[in-house]
Design an enzyme around this catalytic site. Structure first.
Site, PDB file in Angstrom:
ATOM      1  N   GLN A 181       0.642  -1.313   0.006  1.00  9.71           N
ATOM      2  CA  GLN A 181      -0.085   0.153   0.027  1.00  9.71           C
ATOM      3  C   GLN A 181       1.026   1.291   0.038  1.00  9.71           C
ATOM      4  O   GLN A 181       0.642   2.264  -0.634  1.00  9.71           O
ATOM      5  CB  GLN A 181      -0.992   0.023   1.103  1.00  9.71           C
ATOM      6  N   GLU A 223      -2.971   9.394  -1.658  1.00 13.16           N
ATOM      7  CA  GLU A 223      -2.154   9.953  -0.618  1.00 13.16           C
ATOM      8  C   GLU A 223      -0.925  10.979  -1.168  1.00 13.16           C
ATOM      9  O   GLU A 223      -0.076  11.325  -0.671  1.00 13.16           O
ATOM     10  CB  GLU A 223      -1.429   9.269   0.408  1.00 13.16           C
ATOM     11  N   ASP A 259       4.141  -0.029   4.544  1.00  8.91           N
ATOM     12  CA  ASP A 259       3.051  -0.134   4.796  1.00  8.91           C
ATOM     13  C   ASP A 259       2.168  -1.402   3.955  1.00  8.91           C
ATOM     14  O   ASP A 259       1.736  -1.220   2.740  1.00  8.91           O
ATOM     15  CB  ASP A 259       1.817   1.058   5.108  1.00  8.91           C
ATOM     16  N   ASP A 329      -1.189  -1.191  12.767  1.00 14.57           N
ATOM     17  CA  ASP A 329      -2.249  -0.231  12.176  1.00 14.57           C
ATOM     18  C   ASP A 329      -3.361  -0.822  12.389  1.00 14.57           C
ATOM     19  O   ASP A 329      -4.435  -0.507  13.274  1.00 14.57           O
ATOM     20  CB  ASP A 329      -2.105   0.453  10.900  1.00 14.57           C
ATOM     21  N   LYS A 354      -4.231   6.803  14.843  1.00 11.70           N
ATOM     22  CA  LYS A 354      -5.153   7.589  14.096  1.00 11.70           C
ATOM     23  C   LYS A 354      -6.337   8.115  14.842  1.00 11.70           C
ATOM     24  O   LYS A 354      -7.066   7.312  15.397  1.00 11.70           O
ATOM     25  CB  LYS A 354      -5.560   6.795  12.875  1.00 11.70           C
ATOM     26  N   LYS A 405       3.086  10.022  10.228  1.00 10.11           N
ATOM     27  CA  LYS A 405       2.834   9.569   8.828  1.00 10.11           C
ATOM     28  C   LYS A 405       1.670  10.510   8.206  1.00 10.11           C
ATOM     29  O   LYS A 405       0.716  10.677   8.907  1.00 10.11           O
ATOM     30  CB  LYS A 405       2.584   8.251   9.054  1.00 10.11           C
TER      31      LYS A 405
HETATM   32  P1  PGA Z   1      -6.549   4.531   5.191  1.00 15.60           P
HETATM   33  O1  PGA Z   1      -5.025   3.599   5.082  1.00 15.60           O
HETATM   34  O2  PGA Z   1      -6.626   4.662   3.717  1.00 15.60           O
HETATM   35  O3  PGA Z   1      -7.231   3.714   5.943  1.00 15.60           O
HETATM   36  O4  PGA Z   1      -6.289   5.858   5.794  1.00 15.60           O
HETATM   37  C1  PGA Z   1      -3.945   4.170   5.604  1.00 15.60           C
HETATM   38  C2  PGA Z   1      -2.978   3.422   6.373  1.00 15.60           C
HETATM   39  O5  PGA Z   1      -3.336   2.286   6.222  1.00 15.60           O
HETATM   40  O6  PGA Z   1      -2.058   3.823   7.007  1.00 15.60           O
HETATM   41 ZN    ZN Z   2      -1.876   1.117   7.412  1.00 15.46          ZN
END
Ligand code: PGA
Ligand code: ZN
Length: 447
Positions: A181, A223, A259, A329, A354, A405
């Site tokens: 990812q 992102e 990640d 995460d 988060k 991050k």
């Molecule tokens: P997200 O993923 O798309 O759920 O924000 C970000 C991540 O996995 O760190």
């Molecule tokens: Zn992640």
């Protein structure tokens, strides 16, 4: 519920009367995120004329156990509408928080938790609660006439965080073009946050030019990282390693952070990569990852195994001990109990934090406190759906998380956070300390 050691003292309700910050107006509104989807903004005003605001971010590769991101699921906006979440702010939440002191974060968050009444915040919506909780924190800082980072830090020692900067985006953020990812860099050898961003800019630029030359550039992912049209996951690792070198950095100066977001790859206890059309058992997948650790300058790996594969996480952590940071995460979802369990079972050695996974700042803080107690690395993180809201940069500095991050080095919802970091570093002046490689929990698991 317990909100963890050391939190209440930082958000003490017994500050002088003049500092009280009584909430007198609550407004929820629909605004738009970086994917053009609706999201929730909350604006609070205090009796003494201050204002605090925050916007909920939104994930695309979400952990199953995160706080619920409440969506209308009607025909409007493909189901992504937030009319119900906004109405919850303007009705139930408004009634419950009017008259509360925004500086008493613990009380305010327990009111939200109680009002919601579900473990996953499905009643009010985690998007409604986190926007309210963060807005209250911003209002409290405003009432104290302090920048948020300074309000949070009080007189504790703080450092500018070591950033992870995405260079290539894949997985759920690039329609699965590659399976990994996030392919990110960590400027370990930088002397300051400013210098770390210079490194990010250089590697990002070189990577874009390289992909264009290879005819492999397909735009940018969610992102802001380059969307690479590669033939394999290893090609992405090869090219990134080459770009770091081409930008003039050694592996000691700039490390790679991945990640894997492996929940997206797992299927019936096995792991599948789409790009290579291969399927692996847990043990085979472990060997793939360990091989990457041997061949590339990787210093950090997030979610190497799926969120429900504690055994996979444990075996990777045991094998990679002392060499890399292993981040949970989706595996930990910013949850203190899960962090405690991970520390006991040695399933990782760092936590991604988060705000909207937890749903309130107090619960996020509890996860942070649990991680600190366990000697874990702590990384405050954005989501793939973001806005101009810069609260996370203040949290990373003010709590001294050591790492942050944010996504890549393009698109203003990302740059707003990086640029805010520069302003904070400038304000700190000569007192600014850059966390650098010391933020990595590599001693925690050393044999
Ligand atoms: P997200 O993923 O798309 O759920 O924000 C970000 C991540 O996995 O760190
Ligand atoms: Zn992640």
């Amino acid at each position: 519920m317990s909100l963890g050691v050391g939190f209440a003292d930082r958000f003490c309700a017994s500050h002088p009367e003049s500092m009280r910050c009584i909430i007198s107006e609550v407004t929820g509104r629909r605004v738009w995120d970086s994917r053009g989807r609706p999201t929730v903004e909350v604006e609070l005003r205090s009796e003494n004329g201050f204002r605090g605001r925050a916007i909920a971010p939104a994930g695309a590769s979400r952990g199953t156990n995160e706080a619920v991101d409440l969506r209308d699921q009607t025909a409007e906006f493909g189901g992504w509408g937030v009319q119900r979440a906004v109405a919850n702010v303007n009705e139930a939440i408004r009634k419950a928080v009017l008259g509360l002191d925004a500086a008493d974060q613990t009380l305010l968050d327990s009111v939200l938790i109680e009002l919601d009444g579900t473990p996953e915040k499905s009643h009010l919506g985690g998007n409604a609660t986190i926007a309210t909780s963060m807005a209250a924190m911003n209002l409290a800082a405003a009432c104290h006439q302090l920048a948020l980072w300074r309000y949070l830090a009080q007189d504790h020692e703080i450092r500018m965080p070591l950033p992870e900067i995405q260079i290539f985006g894949g997985g759920a953020h690039a329609a699965g073009r590659i399976d990994i990812q996030d392919l990110m860099v960590m400027p370990l050898g930088a002397a300051s946050f400013d210098e770390a961003l210079v490194v990010a800019a250089e590697v990002y630029r070189v990577a874009g030019e390289t992909l264009a030359r290879m005819n492999r550039l397909a735009g940018v992912a969610d992102e802001g990282g380059w969307w690479p049209a590669f033939d394999s996951n290893e090609q992405a690792l090869d090219v990134l390693t080459g770009c770091i070198e081409k930008a003039g950095y050694t592996h000691d100066q700039v490390g790679i952070s991945l990640d894997i977001a492996a929940s997206q790859l797992s299927f019936n206890g096995r792991y599948r990569t789409r790009i290579e059309q291969r399927e692996y058992s847990r043990e085979e997948w472990l060997q793939v990852l360990l091989d990457w650790l041997r061949r590339y300058p990787i210093v950090s790996v997030e979610d190497p195994f799926s969120e429900d594969d504690a055994e996979g996480m444990r075996s990777f952590t045991a094998s990679a001990a002392g060499r890399v940071q292993v981040i949970g995460d989706d595996f930990l979802v910013t949850n203190a109990q899960r962090v405690n369990m991970a520390a006991r079972n040695k399933t990782c050695n760092a936590v991604l934090l988060k705000p909207n996974q937890a749903g309130t700042i107090s619960e996020m803080r509890a996860a942070f406190n649990a991680a600190k107690l366990a000697g874990f690395g702590t990384i405050v993180s954005a989501r793939s759906g973001e806005t101009e809201d810069v609260t996370i940069m203040h949290l990373a500095v003010g709590w001294d998380a050591g790492q942050i991050k944010v996504g890549s080095f393009s698109r203003s919802e990302r740059m707003a956070k990086w640029n805010e970091g520069l302003r904070i570093e400038e304000e700190l002046g000569p007192a600014a300390v850059f966390a650098g490689r010391s933020a990595l929990p590599l001693q925690a698991l050393a044999p």
